[in-house]
Design an enzyme around this catalytic site. Structure first.
Site, PDB file in Angstrom:
ATOM      1  CG  ASP A   1     -13.594   6.439  -0.652  1.00  0.00           C
ATOM      2  OD1 ASP A   1     -13.493   6.325   0.590  1.00  0.00           O
ATOM      3  OD2 ASP A   1     -12.605   6.394  -1.417  1.00  0.00           O
TER       4      ASP A   1
ATOM      5  NE  ARG B   1     -10.756  -5.119   0.822  1.00  0.00           N
ATOM      6  CZ  ARG B   1      -9.946  -4.105   1.142  1.00  0.00           C
ATOM      7  NH1 ARG B   1     -10.417  -3.051   1.745  1.00  0.00           N
ATOM      8  NH2 ARG B   1      -8.659  -4.132   0.815  1.00  0.00           N
TER       9      ARG B   1
ATOM     10  CD  GLN C   1     -13.027  -1.576  -0.533  1.00  0.00           C
ATOM     11  OE1 GLN C   1     -12.216  -1.409   0.358  1.00  0.00           O
ATOM     12  NE2 GLN C   1     -14.227  -2.100  -0.319  1.00  0.00           N
TER      13      GLN C   1
ATOM     14  CB  CYS D   1     -14.265   1.402   0.242  1.00  0.00           C
ATOM     15  SG  CYS D   1     -13.754   3.120   0.346  1.00  0.00           S
TER      16      CYS D   1
ATOM     17  NE  ARG E   1      -3.846   0.612   2.024  1.00  0.00           N
ATOM     18  CZ  ARG E   1      -5.059   0.730   2.578  1.00  0.00           C
ATOM     19  NH1 ARG E   1      -5.248   1.510   3.627  1.00  0.00           N
ATOM     20  NH2 ARG E   1      -6.084   0.062   2.091  1.00  0.00           N
TER      21      ARG E   1
ATOM     22  CG  HIS F   1      -8.496   0.170  -2.674  1.00  0.00           C
ATOM     23  ND1 HIS F   1      -7.699  -0.908  -2.324  1.00  0.00           N
ATOM     24  CD2 HIS F   1      -9.168   0.517  -1.536  1.00  0.00           C
ATOM     25  CE1 HIS F   1      -7.884  -1.181  -1.035  1.00  0.00           C
ATOM     26  NE2 HIS F   1      -8.766  -0.345  -0.543  1.00  0.00           N
TER      27      HIS F   1
END
Ligand code: CP
Ligand code: NVA
Length: 312
Positions: free
Chosen positions: A230, A298, A138, A270, A108, A135
């Site tokens: 988001d 996830r 996700q 998310c 990340r 991402h």
């Protein structure tokens, strides 16, 4: 089923085919069933993954670590400040060295190119666990969640409301690929990346699905099966948070906005959420919200990804 996946890394959904996305979702689903039935499934016995995280994380970090453990392997969380990376060792050399020890790298970071460089120099799989650009893990998890709830993906309409950010970019790559219609509503200044939109439009055209980029939030949510939002200020944009709060006022996912979509519209985020900003408590805790199932998935989706990439 696992042999159908001939990819070394997972860097961006722009690279995956619809079939590859389906394989990931199906493997994830299969592993989830085994997990729920308390059946031991350890395709990664003896394998390890290094996790380099330059940004904070709750879901991604915990779900990847637990996924590695439950699949029989181990995960090493490596803070860049404690790695020689923080003292100037290059990402290329880090890739070469880690490739001698572990079986995969989960990263990340801010700069998407860092992930690309890491993957080019690593002989082991590299998984993008979020960059400023995208991402993918996700959105793969989100597709699994939507498929669970709606039974199909094809033909659904997702309305992404808010900042044209990394999560939005990954949705723009994914939705047209799996034959979902997508609309994005954001202030013009925060519209998604033009290059991403161009690529997404091409896929949308080939797959005969609609793709709308608009400032008009009502237009975006009309007939939507899913409303997705988001945070307005992503990690690394903390200094812009106050300014963005004013600019995004019209883009809050609240009860009156949800009413403008289909009556069985589901609401997704998310997470982490800034309650009272991009989403109200009433909607996030309301009957149409599936945000915690989304968070749970996830773990399951990433098990699918790990089994396919590291389990060979
Ligand atoms: N959604 C998500 O990636 O959350 P974290 O930042 O907590 O990992
Ligand atoms: N767009 C958000 C997603 C967090 C999971 C961020 O990058 O901070």
């Amino acid at each position: 089923m696992i042999s159908k996946f001939n990819r070394k890394d997972l860097i961006s959904l722009s690279e995956l085919t619809k079939e590859e996305i389906e394989v990931i979702l199906n493997v994830a689903d299969m592993i989830r069933t085994k997990h729920k039935n308390k059946e031991l499934f350890v395709p990664l016995l003896g394998k390890s993954a290094a996790m380099i995280f330059r940004k904070p994380s709750t879901r991604t970090r915990v779900s990847f670590e637990v996924a590695m453990f439950q699949l029989g392997g181990a995960a090493l969380y490596l803070s860049p400040n404690e790695l020689q990376l923080g003292r100037g060792e290059t990402i290329e050399d880090t890739a070469r060295v880690l490739s001698r020890y572990v079986d995969g790298i989960i990263i990340r970071t801010f700069d998407h190119n860092e992930v690309i460089k890491l993957a080019e120099n690593a002989t082991i799989p590299v998984i993008n666990a979020l960059t400023d650009f995208s991402h993918p893990c996700q959105i793969l998890s989100d597709l699994l969640t939507i498929r669970d709830k709606k039974k199909v993906l094809r033909g659904l309409k997702i309305a992404y409301v808010g900042d044209g950010n990394n999560v939005c970019n990954s949705w723009l790559f994914a939705a047209p690929k799996v034959e979902m219609h997508i609309s994005v509503a954001s202030p013009l200044k925060y519209a998604p990346d033009k290059e991403v939109v161009k690529k997404a439009e091409k896929i949308a055209k080939e797959n005969k699905v609609n793709l709308i980029i608009t400032e008009n939030v009502d237009e975006a949510v009309k007939d939507a099966d899913i409303i997705y939002t988001d945070v307005w200020a992503s990690m690394g944009q903390e200094d812009k948070a106050e300014e963005k709060k004013k600019e995004f006022l019209k883009y809050q996912v609240n009860k009156s906005l949800v009413k403008k979509a289909k009556s069985d519209c589901l609401v997704m985020h998310c997470l982490p959420a800034h309650r009272g900003e991009e989403i109200t408590d009433e909607v996030m805790d309301g009957p149409q919200s599936i945000v915690f199932d989304q968070a749970e998935n996830r773990l399951h989706a990433q098990k699918g990804i790990l089994a396919l990439l590291l389990g060979r």
